[in-house]
Design an enzyme around this catalytic site. Structure first.
Site, PDB file in Angstrom:
ATOM      1  N   HIS A  73       0.867  -1.188   0.000  1.00  0.00           N
ATOM      2  CA  HIS A  73       0.000   0.000   0.000  1.00  0.00           C
ATOM      3  C   HIS A  73       0.896   1.229   0.000  1.00  0.00           C
ATOM      4  O   HIS A  73       1.539   1.537   1.001  1.00  0.00           O
ATOM      5  CB  HIS A  73      -0.921   0.005   1.219  1.00  0.00           C
ATOM      6  CG  HIS A  73      -1.758   1.244   1.304  1.00  0.00           C
ATOM      7  ND1 HIS A  73      -2.675   1.589   0.341  1.00  0.00           N
ATOM      8  CD2 HIS A  73      -1.797   2.236   2.225  1.00  0.00           C
ATOM      9  CE1 HIS A  73      -3.248   2.727   0.666  1.00  0.00           C
ATOM     10  NE2 HIS A  73      -2.727   3.142   1.805  1.00  0.00           N
ATOM     11  N   ASP A  75       1.112   5.036  -0.264  1.00  0.00           N
ATOM     12  CA  ASP A  75       0.445   6.338  -0.208  1.00  0.00           C
ATOM     13  C   ASP A  75       1.126   7.333  -1.137  1.00  0.00           C
ATOM     14  O   ASP A  75       2.347   7.510  -1.080  1.00  0.00           O
ATOM     15  CB  ASP A  75       0.481   6.887   1.222  1.00  0.00           C
ATOM     16  CG  ASP A  75      -0.451   6.135   2.154  1.00  0.00           C
ATOM     17  OD1 ASP A  75      -1.638   6.019   1.825  1.00  0.00           O
ATOM     18  OD2 ASP A  75       0.017   5.677   3.218  1.00  0.00           O
ATOM     19  N   ASP A 197      -7.822   1.683   2.199  1.00  0.00           N
ATOM     20  CA  ASP A 197      -7.409   2.599   3.261  1.00  0.00           C
ATOM     21  C   ASP A 197      -8.299   3.816   3.455  1.00  0.00           C
ATOM     22  O   ASP A 197      -8.240   4.423   4.512  1.00  0.00           O
ATOM     23  CB  ASP A 197      -5.962   3.056   3.016  1.00  0.00           C
ATOM     24  CG  ASP A 197      -5.309   3.631   4.268  1.00  0.00           C
ATOM     25  OD1 ASP A 197      -5.759   3.303   5.383  1.00  0.00           O
ATOM     26  OD2 ASP A 197      -4.355   4.416   4.142  1.00  0.00           O
ATOM     27  N   HIS A 448      -6.134   9.773  -0.671  1.00  0.00           N
ATOM     28  CA  HIS A 448      -6.862   9.792   0.594  1.00  0.00           C
ATOM     29  C   HIS A 448      -6.090  10.416   1.752  1.00  0.00           C
ATOM     30  O   HIS A 448      -6.626  10.476   2.872  1.00  0.00           O
ATOM     31  CB  HIS A 448      -7.341   8.379   0.968  1.00  0.00           C
ATOM     32  CG  HIS A 448      -6.248   7.365   1.055  1.00  0.00           C
ATOM     33  ND1 HIS A 448      -5.877   6.575  -0.009  1.00  0.00           N
ATOM     34  CD2 HIS A 448      -5.445   6.996   2.080  1.00  0.00           C
ATOM     35  CE1 HIS A 448      -4.905   5.769   0.363  1.00  0.00           C
ATOM     36  NE2 HIS A 448      -4.624   6.005   1.628  1.00  0.00           N
TER      37      HIS A 448
END
EC number: 3.2.1.24
Length: 1007
Positions: A73, A75, A197, A448
């Site tokens: 994951h 970001d 997420d 996000h």
């Protein structure tokens, strides 16, 4: 790992369970890529097939199949900037280097043909891809063809769902999916949405995913109460019916909640960032643990499988920025699979474990042919504990949220003018114009941790930097396009600081021209406001006719602004000229202090449609009247602040960037009265309210305006008393609302909210304020049987109705504590973000006609006109064509119910066109909620459509050939979707339908 004991850079509840603090453990370098000859030999092995469900691994139909999903994951900005994450810079902040992750994963996939991996964030992957050699790119293409490297989601980023506008979501998904389509063709086309997420999930997001062609959605974060109920009732997987208007199954989306957010199970994290023990199979070693780990895994898998309805369950094997040493992960997963499956022979185990992907897991669920429950609401607000509601980020960093919304507006203007002017927009007298940098920057902002306001301060600053850098080449493009379309090469100036009344050209020039571009598909009348010097001015329209104008003195300033009404055609521009009147000083309209004389105690402003009355003693708004509909509503508006919690005996949870937790239910008034000044001119009437040194507001009515405008200014929020503060604007009325209020979903469909209630489980409400807050992207309203009061916002905010007849919006927040979700710093915003200006538009209507007002005004609020200034006297663009001062890109206006969502260049001879029905079924009592038919054949004036193809929402598949997996909901069978007609260019839009086209065009020679 608990919220108070997590490694640096790990969001609570998120990645890195059992991880060691970055920087404290030694880590081996990832193995180098094998020689190319070996790779090509391996990939030439028999059995390689086109990517699709047919490439999924074999399962055992009579066993519990555990699908291991290897993933990372990544970001796109959070604790580090996008570039710092990609290159692996500042590993003292968080150990993360995406380029090394991708290097290592590709290398490890080639070692063992059963290994699989999914990747998500195309902002990173595309950058990595362009740095690879042709040979490496071919290796990756083969891995994708075989389904061993699979893309999930496929957007530029994994976007937020609370603070994002649907148009920007579609744009960023289109950008990422187009890269995959151009690079890998259908082999790289993701089949599932992967939103592991984001901090809560919107219904509109699910609807958009369905319209994009996804077969299913996987997400990780679910309210702790909701999850407990779903685990007990086997409801973690169901069909989400994500639209109240679109006919099923158009917006139906199979949805699966991941069992452990997106992390590996406890004790099974084999990354360099983790501290879990690897498999030790040597029984002679004192560290031998293979049997223990196998037994633990079997117990874990069996227990997890009991919460799901089929003989399949999924485990995420990865987390934040993991797999930088992919060999470490894959080597242990290889051992896990081999040793667990060996138990089938050794002792009759009924557990089968395999490398898989979310798509392959979904395929097995689909083949089970079960009937699934249906959800029709959304997943807001999200809480991960009794006093831990993630509803603060709905309002965090309001300046960045506004800049993002402004940039969306500007990007659409840039896209439209690039489409209308054709190739001349990209190469012209002003240089090379380009919409791509702003398109990519806007896509990054949808992440996000970006528009959500949940990054570190220096990362938020970098997001703003990316937007600003994207504006520059778009301004060049606008100049090229306007010169071509107007026929005059002017010295164009873009005043980016009009919100603070700064524009050097209009403040110094004796004569200048104002080009106003309208991005809507209908003509608009709009009030232009420009800062000017202390002179008199005359304003002329495109025909040379003098138009009314006023000069108004600004509040708390000796500056002044010129006001004049402009009429601008659909998808076009009007050019107005402004000239100083020699020797004439302006008759400027100054704000007048409210009179204390008893015979002049009425404080009110009024135009043809609206009257607003203020209490002469307090200066607060107390009444609003719709003169057209004969509606009168007592409504009191004021500013309040919540005292941010620093923890108490119930919970140590504090208010922070993510979490909203006030100390008490009742907020405190900023001031019980406002110092007021009144401005009245033929064009505008204003009441200037000053509540404190850091909170003021202008309540405004322009001539002809059907809503009340509240322009608020808040900040810097004082925190010298040691208390963080969260500021709201609250409207109190006498409406009997019975606990109900209404908010939009990502700017589109409306959801009914009920105080202290959730539609799908019995709520135990532990935070009566934060637990009733919802995202407001464009509007919130309350109503009784007759009247509706609607507030439109200019950015995403949190809002609620905490008592009947009341609604509130959070406009700003400044906090002194970190909320323990990984950011590691308080939301102090010591820079310019502390001082914020914004607008709320207030509409009072009858319930049956309210949608017409708020739908059409919200459209105008999102896509406002673009103002471009020039000194005038430019050179002709075409020697044989006279310049023009007015232009429309449409031969006829679009109907009121139709919104031009997208008009953009796709390639050299093709445009991307999206048309949207912006009303819901039954929303309008007239005919605006009815289907509407358009003829596209000769709709546009700047070009001719020569060929038209309809596609899915993100333009990566032809609509006629696109198909999705079919599911059986417990509401009964859904009808087969009827094909939409295109005959040859006449289209019909159903309520809330978006139709997307790729149009081959030929531009007119002189525009």
């Amino acid at each position: 790992m608990g919220a108070d004991a997590r490694p640096l850079g790990v969001r609570a509840g998120g990645g890195g369970r059992g991880a060691a603090r970055p920087g404290t453990s030694s880590r081996a370098l990832p193995p180098p890529l094998p020689p190319l000859s070996f790779l090509l030999l391996l990939l030439a092995a028999p059995g390689a097939r086109a990517a699709g469900y047919e490439t999924c691994p074999m399962v055992h139909p009579d066993m519990l199949n555990v699908h291991l999903v290897a993933h990372t994951h990544d970001d796109v900005g959070w604790l580090k900037t996008v570039d710092q994450y990609f290159y692996g810079i500042h590993n003292d902040v968080q150990h993360a280097g995406v380029q090394y992750i991708l290097d290592s994963v590709i290398s490890s996939l080639l070692v063992e043909p059963t290994r699989r991996f999914i990747y998500v964030e195309i902002a990173f992957f595309s950058r990595w891809w362009h740095q690879q050699t042709n040979a490496t790119q071919e290796v990756v293409r083969d891995l994708v063809r075989q389904g061993r490297l699979e893309f999930a989601n496929g957007g530029w980023v994994m976007n937020d769902e609370a603070a994002t506008h649907y148009g920007a979501i579609i744009d960023q998904m289109t950008l990422g999916l187009r890269f995959l389509e151009d690079t890998f063709g259908k082999d790289g086309r993701p089949r599932v949405a992967w939103h592991i997420d984001p901090f809560g999930h919107s219904r509109e997001q699910a609807s958009l995913f369905a319209q994009m062609g996804f077969d299913g959605l996987f997400f990780g974060r679910l309210d702790y109460q909701d999850k407990r109920v779903r685990e007990e009732n086997l409801g973690l997987e169901q069909v989400w019916r994500a639209s109240a208007s679109l006919k099923p199954p158009a917006a139906d989306l199979f949805t699966s909640v991941l069992p452990n957010i997106y992390n590996p199970p406890e004790k099974l994290c084999w990354d360099t960032l983790c501290a879990d023990k690897p498999f030790v199979e040597d029984r002679r070693s004192p560290e031998y643990n293979a049997e223990e780990l196998v037994n633990y895994f079997l117990q874990l898998a069996t227990a997890q499988g009991q919460h799901f309805r089929t003989n399949h369950t999924i485990m995420t094997m990865g987390s934040d920025f993991q797999y930088e040493n992919a060999n470490m992960w894959f080597r242990n997963l290889d051992r896990l699979i081999q040793l667990v499956n060996a138990q089938q022979q050794a002792n009759g185990s009924r557990v089968n474990v395999l490398y898989s992907t979310p798509a392959c897991y979904l395929w097995e669920l689909n083949k089970a042919n079960l009937t699934w429950s249906v959800k029709q609401d959304d997943f807001f607000p999200y809480a991960d504990g009794p006093h831990q509601f993630w509803s603060g980020y709905f309002s965090s960093r309001p300046a960045l949220k506004r800049y993002e919304r402004l940039s969306y507006n500007f990007l659409q203007v840039c896209n439209q003018l690039e489409a209308l002017a054709g190739p001349a927009a990209n190469v012209g007298p002003y240089g090379s114009g380009d919409s791509a940098p702003l398109n990519q920057a806007m896509a990054v902002l949808q992440h996000h941790d970006a528009v959500s306001g949940t990054s570190k301060q220096h990362v938020a600053d970098d997001y703003a930097r990316q937007l600003a850098a994207g504006w520059d080449p778009c301004e060049v493009l606008l100049s090229n396009a306007l010169a071509r379309l107007s026929g005059s090469k002017e010295d164009f100036t873009y005043c980016r600081n009009l919100n603070v009344s700064v524009c050097p050209l209009s403040q110094t020039a004796k004569n200048f021209q104002v080009t106003i571009y309208n991005p809507l598909g209908r003509k608009i009348d709009w009030m232009v406001r420009l800062p000017v010097s202390k002179h008199g001015f005359v304003v002329r329209d495109p025909n040379g006719t003098v138009v009314p104008s006023d000069v108004v003195i600004l509040p708390s300033s000796d500056g002044q602004e010129l006001l004049f009404p402009a009429s601008v055609p659909a998808l076009g521009f009007s050019i107005y000229s402004v000239s100083q009147v020699p020797g004439q000083r302006p008759h400027a309209h100054k704000p007048q202090p409210r009179s204390q004389r008893p015979w002049s105690r009425v404080l009110a402003i009024q135009n043809e449609h609206i009257r607003a009355r203020f209490d002469p003693d307090t200066g607060l708004l107390v009444e609003m009247e719709n003169l057209d509909q004969n509606l009168l509503l007592p409504v009191r508006q004021a500013f309040y602040w919540y005292n941010a919690s620093v923890g108490n005996n119930l919970s140590t949870q504090v208010s922070g960037a993510y979490i909203f937790r006030p100390n008490q239910e009742k907020p405190l008034m900023v001031s019980h009265w406002a110092q007021t000044r009144l401005v009245k001119t033929p064009l505008v009437q204003e009441v200037h309210q000053n509540f404190s040194a850091w909170c003021s507001q202008v309540v405004r009515l322009y001539r002809g305006q059907r809503h009340l405008e509240l322009e608020w200014t808040v900040g810097p929020i004082p925190v010298g008393d040691g208390w963080g503060k969260e500021i709201i604007s609250r409207f109190d009325t006498v409406l009997e609302t019975k606990g109900l209020f209404y908010t939009d979903s990502n700017g589109r469909e409306i959801l009914e909210r009920r105080r202290d209630y959730r539609p799908t489980w019995k709520l135990n409400q532990t935070e009566t304020v934060a637990g009733n807050y919802y995202p407001v992207n464009s509007r919130i309203y309350i109503r009784d049987g007759n009247m509706q009061l609607t507030v439109l916002t200019d950015r995403s905010q949190g809002g609620s109705s905490l008592r009947d007849g009341s609604m509130e919006l959070m406009v700003h927040r400044r906090l002194l504590k970190d909320d323990g979700r990984g950011v590691g710093e308080a939301l102090l915003e010591d820079g310019l973000g502390r001082w914020v200006r914004g607008r709320h538009l207030v509409l009072l209507d009858k319930v049956r006609t309210a949608a017409t007002g708020h739908r059409l005004q919200a459209e105008k609020e999102v896509l406002t006109p673009q103002v471009v200034l020039a000194p005038g006297g430019g050179a002709p663009y075409h020697l044989k064509v006279a310049p023009r001062k007015q232009f429309s890109g449409l031969r006829r206006e679009l109907p009121p119910s139709v919104h031009l969502l997208t008009l953009a260049r796709w390639d050299q001879k093709t445009l991307l066109l999206r048309l949207e029905h912006q009303f819901a079924v039954g929303e309008d009592s007239g005919n605006l909620s009815s289907p509407v038919t358009l003829d596209l054949t000769d709709l546009f004036s700047a070009f001719t459509i020569t060929y038209l193809q309809e596609t899915t929402l993100v333009a990566n598949q032809l609509r006629a050939s696109a198909s999705r997996l079919k599911w059986t909901p417990n509401t009964g069978p859904t009808p087969l979707p009827s094909p939409s007609r295109l005959d040859p260019a006449t289209i019909t839009l159903q309520p809330m339908e978006i139709r997307t086209f790729l149009a081959s065009v030929q531009w007119e020679e002189h525009g």
